[in-house]
Design an enzyme around this catalytic site. Structure first.
Site, PDB file in Angstrom:
ATOM      1  N   SER A  77       0.787  -1.223   0.000  1.00 30.84           N
ATOM      2  CA  SER A  77       0.000   0.000   0.000  1.00 30.84           C
ATOM      3  C   SER A  77       0.822   1.277   0.000  1.00 30.84           C
ATOM      4  O   SER A  77       0.288   2.350  -0.274  1.00 30.84           O
ATOM      5  CB  SER A  77      -0.958   0.018   1.198  1.00 30.84           C
ATOM      6  OG  SER A  77      -0.231   0.123   2.416  1.00 30.84           O
ATOM      7  N   LYS A 147       0.802   4.736   6.856  1.00 31.52           N
ATOM      8  CA  LYS A 147       0.271   5.563   5.770  1.00 31.52           C
ATOM      9  C   LYS A 147       0.941   6.929   5.830  1.00 31.52           C
ATOM     10  O   LYS A 147       1.679   7.257   6.749  1.00 31.52           O
ATOM     11  CB  LYS A 147      -1.247   5.741   5.898  1.00 31.52           C
ATOM     12  CG  LYS A 147      -2.059   4.451   5.980  1.00 31.52           C
ATOM     13  CD  LYS A 147      -2.079   3.673   4.690  1.00 31.52           C
ATOM     14  CE  LYS A 147      -2.911   2.408   4.829  1.00 31.52           C
ATOM     15  NZ  LYS A 147      -2.784   1.526   3.641  1.00 31.52           N
TER      16      LYS A 147
END
Length: 293
Positions: A77, A147
């Site tokens: 990701s 993230k």
């Protein structure tokens, strides 16, 4: 054979006895009768080894708890910034001094609730659990995510199809860090979202392969993450060696005017704060006037 320098006061040396066995040197502070005292032998290395290991483990635990901790990247990701299997070091010290996550930083945070409910975690063995506990190995049990912070408390963030991500009306140039060939948000447009104070909006660099804030807007917090859940900022890729690199904040997050919305609210707040004493003073005068009348 090399000879070391001697001090100004010559010390007695061990001298061989007649049978070839060394005789201990006499002590300068010997007994009045000329007797000698035995030199204390150093402790065996093997006796000190457990103590050294114990100290090392305690230091490792303290470092893991208060300074830095290693985390393993389990998914794609955050490509190409981070690859699956990378080990990153996370700064856990600055949050202790009240530092809040900032835009553009790569952060590790605990699952806010519901983000990883369908993700199975491997069951580590006893050795892996111990090494994870003291910080010598990334934890495999904790459900943590990594993230990039896009917006912080007080920001308004949005992204329309075929458009860029905007923060407080300013477009982000994300081509330097998102996965090559990805769009900013075409797979999941969103917003405008007003990020509450004490929370952050996060997105993965591999936009089309990241279940980030965009995909959890139905949960409490509407996709935002509480800063209390943030473990720390990922500062460096430490392993493998050939991928060693720091993780700086991209320049687009330093562009002028990005804080315009927040800074615009400051004069208003100061104006209200300055007007309150005047209002109270005027009300007090009017009250005194009525009482006197």
């Amino acid at each position: 054979m090399a000879v070391g320098a001697r001090s100004g006061h010559d010390e007695p040396e061990d001298r061989p006895s007649s049978d070839g066995v060394p005789v201990e040197a006499e002590s300068d502070g010997g007994s009045p009768g000329g007797g000698s005292t035995a030199v204390k032998k150093p402790r065996s290395f093997w006796k000190e080894l457990p103590l050294l290991i114990g100290i090392a483990l305690i230091l490792a635990l303290l470092i893991k708890t208060f300074l830095v901790q290693a985390f393993s990247i389990p998914s794609d990701s955050m490509q190409n910034t981070l690859q699956r299997g990378d080990r990153v070091l996370v700064d856990k010290l600055t949050p202790w001094f009240g530092s809040e996550p900032e835009r553009g930083e790569v952060v590790v945070f605990h699952d806010p609730g519901g983000w990883l409910e369908d993700t199975a975690t491997p069951e580590p063995n006893a050795v892996q659990k111990f090494l994870s506990f003291i910080g010598l190995m990334p934890s495999a049990e904790e459900k943590d995510l990594i993230k990039r912070v896009i917006a912080v408390g007080g920001d308004t963030v949005q992204c329309k199809k075929n458009g860029p991500v905007t923060v407080n009306g300013k477009a982000l140039d994300d081509k330097s860090f998102i996965f090559e060939g990805n769009s900013a948000c075409d797979d999941e447009p969103f917003g405008p979202i007003h990020v509450p104070e004490g929370r952050i909006w996060v997105m993965g660099d591999h936009r089309q392969n990241s279940l980030d804030s965009r995909y959890h807007q139905e949960l409490p917090g509407q996709g935002t993450v509480s800063t209390d859940e943030v473990v720390g900022r990922a500062v460096v890729v430490a392993w493998p060696i050939n991928r060693w690199a720091t993780l700086p904040v991209p320049e687009t997050f330093d562009q002028p005017g990005l804080n315009a919305a927040a800074s615009a609210a400051v004069p208003g707040a100061l104006g209200v704060a300055g007007a309150l004493p005047l209002v109270f003073w005027r009300r007090r005068r009017l009250t005194r006037g009525r009482t006197a009348g």
